[in-house]
Scaffold this motif. Structure first.
Motif, PDB file in Angstrom:
ATOM      1  N   ASP A   5       0.802  -1.194   0.069  1.00  0.00           N
ATOM      2  CA  ASP A   5      -0.034  -0.114  -0.213  1.00  0.00           C
ATOM      3  C   ASP A   5       0.773   1.177   0.140  1.00  0.00           C
ATOM      4  OD1 ASP A   5      -2.531  -1.215   0.079  1.00  0.00           O
ATOM      5  OD2 ASP A   5      -2.278  -1.268   2.110  1.00  0.00           O
ATOM      6  N   ARG A   6       0.491   2.125  -0.721  1.00  0.00           N
ATOM      7  CA  ARG A   6       0.890   3.535  -0.665  1.00  0.00           C
ATOM      8  C   ARG A   6       0.350   4.536   0.232  1.00  0.00           C
ATOM      9  NH1 ARG A   6       2.265   4.758  -7.006  1.00  0.00           N
ATOM     10  NH2 ARG A   6       3.990   3.042  -7.371  1.00  0.00           N
ATOM     11  N   SER A   7       0.950   5.589   0.859  1.00  0.00           N
ATOM     12  CA  SER A   7       0.387   6.611   1.517  1.00  0.00           C
ATOM     13  C   SER A   7      -0.562   7.270   0.763  1.00  0.00           C
ATOM     14  CB  SER A   7       1.270   7.535   2.280  1.00  0.00           C
ATOM     15  OG  SER A   7       0.694   8.837   2.942  1.00  0.00           O
ATOM     16  N   SER A   8      -1.779   7.717   1.382  1.00  0.00           N
ATOM     17  CA  SER A   8      -2.717   8.542   0.726  1.00  0.00           C
ATOM     18  C   SER A   8      -2.599  10.021   0.789  1.00  0.00           C
ATOM     19  CB  SER A   8      -4.240   8.044   1.260  1.00  0.00           C
ATOM     20  OG  SER A   8      -4.261   8.566   2.836  1.00  0.00           O
ATOM     21  N   ARG A   9      -1.327  10.213   1.617  1.00  0.00           N
ATOM     22  CA  ARG A   9      -1.186  11.843   1.680  1.00  0.00           C
ATOM     23  C   ARG A   9      -0.844  12.432   0.310  1.00  0.00           C
ATOM     24  NH1 ARG A   9       3.476  13.296   5.880  1.00  0.00           N
ATOM     25  NH2 ARG A   9       1.678  12.507   7.276  1.00  0.00           N
ATOM     26  N   PRO A  10      -1.468  13.518  -0.003  1.00  0.00           N
ATOM     27  CA  PRO A  10      -1.113  14.081  -1.320  1.00  0.00           C
ATOM     28  C   PRO A  10       0.475  14.654  -1.317  1.00  0.00           C
ATOM     29  CG  PRO A  10      -2.356  15.538   0.294  1.00  0.00           C
ATOM     30  CD  PRO A  10      -2.402  14.327   0.918  1.00  0.00           C
ATOM     31  N   HIS A  11       0.830  14.681  -2.609  1.00  0.00           N
ATOM     32  CA  HIS A  11       2.082  15.121  -2.713  1.00  0.00           C
ATOM     33  C   HIS A  11       2.319  16.534  -2.345  1.00  0.00           C
ATOM     34  CE1 HIS A  11       3.288  11.389  -4.647  1.00  0.00           C
ATOM     35  NE2 HIS A  11       2.065  11.253  -5.389  1.00  0.00           N
ATOM     36  N   HIS A  12       1.374  17.238  -2.612  1.00  0.00           N
ATOM     37  CA  HIS A  12       1.423  18.722  -2.352  1.00  0.00           C
ATOM     38  C   HIS A  12       0.286  19.138  -1.528  1.00  0.00           C
ATOM     39  CE1 HIS A  12       4.412  19.297  -5.505  1.00  0.00           C
ATOM     40  NE2 HIS A  12       3.462  18.423  -6.317  1.00  0.00           N
ATOM     41  N   GLN A  13       0.575  20.055  -0.367  1.00  0.00           N
ATOM     42  CA  GLN A  13      -0.385  20.526   0.623  1.00  0.00           C
ATOM     43  C   GLN A  13      -0.392  21.915   0.820  1.00  0.00           C
ATOM     44  OE1 GLN A  13       1.161  17.507   3.401  1.00  0.00           O
ATOM     45  NE2 GLN A  13      -1.090  17.333   3.993  1.00  0.00           N
TER      46      GLN A  13
ATOM     47  N   LYS B 258      -1.277  23.456   4.010  1.00  0.00           N
ATOM     48  CA  LYS B 258      -0.860  23.093   5.133  1.00  0.00           C
ATOM     49  C   LYS B 258      -0.535  24.288   6.248  1.00  0.00           C
ATOM     50  CE  LYS B 258       2.662  20.121   7.173  1.00  0.00           C
ATOM     51  NZ  LYS B 258       4.015  19.351   6.736  1.00  0.00           N
ATOM     52  N   THR B 259      -0.872  23.921   7.452  1.00  0.00           N
ATOM     53  CA  THR B 259      -0.558  25.005   8.614  1.00  0.00           C
ATOM     54  C   THR B 259       0.923  25.360   8.505  1.00  0.00           C
ATOM     55  OG1 THR B 259      -2.313  24.097  10.109  1.00  0.00           O
ATOM     56  CG2 THR B 259      -0.733  25.577  10.920  1.00  0.00           C
ATOM     57  N   PRO B 260       1.439  26.604   8.286  1.00  0.00           N
ATOM     58  CA  PRO B 260       2.768  26.994   8.224  1.00  0.00           C
ATOM     59  C   PRO B 260       3.525  26.610   9.532  1.00  0.00           C
ATOM     60  CG  PRO B 260       1.429  28.875   7.523  1.00  0.00           C
ATOM     61  CD  PRO B 260       0.517  27.552   8.197  1.00  0.00           C
ATOM     62  N   ALA B 261       4.745  25.900   9.361  1.00  0.00           N
ATOM     63  CA  ALA B 261       5.631  25.518  10.334  1.00  0.00           C
ATOM     64  C   ALA B 261       5.636  26.312  11.819  1.00  0.00           C
ATOM     65  CB  ALA B 261       6.903  25.050  10.174  1.00  0.00           C
ATOM     66  N   GLU B 262       5.845  27.813  11.367  1.00  0.00           N
ATOM     67  CA  GLU B 262       5.849  28.891  12.591  1.00  0.00           C
ATOM     68  C   GLU B 262       4.675  28.898  13.223  1.00  0.00           C
ATOM     69  OE1 GLU B 262       5.236  31.007   8.566  1.00  0.00           O
ATOM     70  OE2 GLU B 262       6.281  29.256   9.483  1.00  0.00           O
ATOM     71  N   VAL B 263       3.503  28.595  12.660  1.00  0.00           N
ATOM     72  CA  VAL B 263       2.308  28.659  13.549  1.00  0.00           C
ATOM     73  C   VAL B 263       2.121  27.487  14.185  1.00  0.00           C
ATOM     74  CG1 VAL B 263      -0.443  28.570  13.097  1.00  0.00           C
ATOM     75  CG2 VAL B 263       1.085  29.911  11.474  1.00  0.00           C
ATOM     76  N   GLU B 264       2.452  26.221  13.622  1.00  0.00           N
ATOM     77  CA  GLU B 264       2.559  24.968  14.642  1.00  0.00           C
ATOM     78  C   GLU B 264       3.503  25.167  15.738  1.00  0.00           C
ATOM     79  OE1 GLU B 264       2.860  21.188  13.237  1.00  0.00           O
ATOM     80  OE2 GLU B 264       1.601  21.349  11.409  1.00  0.00           O
ATOM     81  N   ALA B 265       4.628  25.773  15.462  1.00  0.00           N
ATOM     82  CA  ALA B 265       5.568  26.254  16.740  1.00  0.00           C
ATOM     83  C   ALA B 265       4.928  27.272  17.724  1.00  0.00           C
ATOM     84  CB  ALA B 265       6.844  26.857  16.016  1.00  0.00           C
TER      85      ALA B 265
END
Length: 219
Positions: free
Chosen positions: A58-66, A69-76
């Motif tokens: 099986d392959r991951s169902s995650r899209p190649h481009h997001q 997606k929430t920016p890394a600085e917001v997650e931090a």
């Protein structure tokens, strides 16, 4: 791990692909033989040609481009505020300008436990299994519960008609559930007793200790 609704296991996919690629079966014939669609048969045959046996998983169902997606600085920032102020997704969302569901997903993605599982003073996870061995600590508690006689209590009969049910002489009154709980194993011993006086509690503790001993737990 194969998806639970997948029509083929990895072994079945490999057999199908080999029938098409190695043995020269038409894709439609292979699809009928393995009871899958023409598209599914063509997919696994194509992956086998390209990747061999390694392509049958099986392959991951995650899209190649997001792009959303929430920016890394917001997650931090979400994680910093959670760590320093110990606040939940709703307040994090207001401070960071994101949706509460997004804040919740960020916390879950980084393995942050719910606030209810944390000690509010230190922010550390609450340790609920402290003792190293069975019998080292026994928790004892008494829970008083109102007995409901046949025919119902005051919510069914009304206050006036239900008041005789409080009389312990007719089997009503209260039940006193005495419980002893081993801190390490979480094994519990419970008795329904008529009161919570000192002699009753002492007798209960004697019987509870004997019950734990019968299971190899020395209090």
């Amino acid at each position: 791990m194969v998806h639970r609704n997948a029509p083929l296991t990895e072994t079945g996919r490999l057999r199908l692909a080999r029938c098409v690629v190695d043995d020269g079966w038409p894709v439609r014939r292979a699809a009928e033989r393995f009871q899958v669609s023409h598209t599914t048969a063509a997919r696994w045959a194509g992956r086998y040609r390209q990747l061999g046996v390694a392509g049958m998983g099986d392959r991951s169902s995650r899209p190649h481009h997001q792009p959303r997606k929430t920016p890394a600085e917001v997650e931090a920032e979400v994680l910093r505020l959670r760590r320093e102020h110990r606040i939940g997704p709703l307040r994090l969302a207001v401070r960071c300008g994101i949706a509460a569901s997004t804040a919740h997903r960020i916390l879950a993605r980084h393995g942050q436990p719910p606030l209810a599982a944390l000690d509010r003073a230190t922010g550390e996870p609450v340790r609920r299994y402290e003792r190293a061995r069975p019998g080292e600590l026994i928790h004892i508690d008494v829970k008083r519960l109102g007995r409901i006689p046949d025919g119902g209590g005051h919510k069914v009969l009304g206050r006036a008609a239900g008041s005789p049910n409080k009389d312990r002489r007719n089997g009503a009154g209260y039940a006193y559930l005495h419980t002893a709980l081993d801190d390490h194993t979480r094994l519990a011993y419970t008795e329904d007793l008529p009161d919570e006086t000192a002699p009753t509690c002492a007798g209960f503790l004697t019987r509870a200790t004997a019950w734990f001993a019968s299971l190899g737990i020395r209090v």
